[in-house]
Design a protein around this motif. Structure first.
Motif: not given
Ligand code: NAD
Length: 304
Positions: A100, A148-150, A168-170, A201-202, A228, A230, A254, A278, A280
């Motif tokens: 992603v 977060g991870r991505i 930016y992340d809470p 963000v999720p 990329a 939601r 995406d 979509h 990613g």
């Molecule tokens: P993750 O949980 O590791 O990271 C999400 C981060 O967002 C966390 O650090 C969390 O603290 C932060 N967060 C929560 N609420 C927030 C807010 N209001 N403002 C700012 N930050 C906030 O998740 P991830 O593995 O990095 O994935 C993130 C998102 O990517 C997934 O939830 C999914 O929706 C999306 N994703 C999309 C695809 C694709 O095909 N395009 C594939 C995988 C994931």
């Protein structure tokens, strides 16, 4: 025991399920109505970002013990309904992280250098050298919303490209921020100061339409938005307005509020937008990892 695989799953994942002795039924993306029929005697369901595992589906599956989501986002699973029934929900959150992040950069390059636009025009026989003037990324500021991870992988790549990184992340992870040379700021500052804003963000209540008209207006007229995460994280109508009226320069998307994106959607009419369906997590590596990880977890959940 019977497992319903309701979305494409890597063959290695299918093998793991079969080797464990389960009866495996595969049907790609059934409708809710069809899913209700299919789940009546299954012990596990495996999905990707589709189909939706709604309360109705869960209620129609008396033997259901585990829902496996090959991938990250759990927004297509009714977690509350699963919890009430004591059904375990497992996912493979790390399987697609790098894919992603790389796609987010792919979209960014495509918008910043107008690659998709130029390609489209060349196929029409038009040599758009002047209209395809782009920008460099080195020295620009990228704002990563959701570290977060991505978000972390995106920031690592951005750092390697010589970009300044705002975050930016809470729930800020300062150690990881230091690793990528990033600085946490509030969302408004990030939007005002970034040349690129990328969303990771999720989808939860707090992030629904996080990027709305008011926030798009805070961005630089030269800025690029990448989504990329939601579709629902961005107010699409506001984004279309922003792209048409030049509040921002371009977007790479995406994900969409409505998927598949209707062919005549206003976004498809704009030259400053790059769209992907979509994809990613659509890499050989991500799908192999997701298939294996989700199958292993389902086996563990059913066999202990
Ligand atoms: P993750 O949980 O590791 O990271 C999400 C981060 O967002 C966390 O650090 C969390 O603290 C932060 N967060 C929560 N609420 C927030 C807010 N209001 N403002 C700012 N930050 C906030 O998740 P991830 O593995 O990095 O994935 C993130 C998102 O990517 C997934 O939830 C999914 O929706 C999306 N994703 C999309 C695809 C694709 O095909 N395009 C594939 C995988 C994931």
């Amino acid at each position: 025991m019977k497992v319903l695989v309701a979305a494409p799953l890597h063959e290695k994942g299918m093998e793991i399920l079969k080797k464990a002795g389960f009866e495996v039924v595969f049907e790609k993306y059934p409708s809710e109505e069809r899913l209700i029929e299919l789940v009546k005697d299954v012990d596990a369901i495996i999905v990707r970002s589709k189909p939706k595992v709604t309360r109705k589906v869960i209620e129609a599956a008396p033997k259901l013990k585990v829902i496996g989501r090959a991938g990250v986002g759990l927004d297509n699973v009714d977690l509350e309904a699963a919890k009430e029934r004591g059904i375990k929900v497992v996912n493979s959150p790390e399987s697609s992280t790098r894919s992603v992040a790389e796609l987010a950069f792919g979209l960014l390059f495509a918008v910043a250098r107008k690659i998709a636009f130029a390609d489209r025009k060349m196929r029409e026989g038009v040599w758009v050298k002047e209209q395809a003037m782009g920008i460099e990324l080195e020295g620009k500021t990228i704002g990563v919303v959701g570290f977060g991870r991505i978000g972390y992988q995106v920031a690592r790549i951005a750092n390697a490209f010589g970009m300044n990184v705002l975050l930016y992340d809470p729930a800020p992870n300062e150690e990881r921020a230091r690793e990528v040379g990033g600085k946490f700021v509030d969302l408004e500052t990030l939007l005002r100061e970034s040349d690129v804003v990328t969303l990771h963000v999720p989808l939860i209540d707090a992030t629904y339409h996080l990027i709305n008209e008011e926030r798009l207006k805070l961005m630089k007229p030269t800025a690029i938005l990448i989504n990329a995460a939601r579709g629902e994280v961005v107010d699409t109508n506001a984004l279309v307005k922003a792209l048409k009226e030049g509040w921002i320069a371009g977007a790479g998307l995406d994900v969409f509020e409505e998927e598949p994106l209707p062919a005549d959607h206003p976004l498809t009419k704009l030259d400053n937008v790059v769209l992907t369906p979509h994809i990613g997590a659509s890499t050989v590596e991500a799908q192999t990892r997701a298939g294996i990880q989700i199958a292993e977890q389902v086996v563990k959940a059913l066999k202990g």
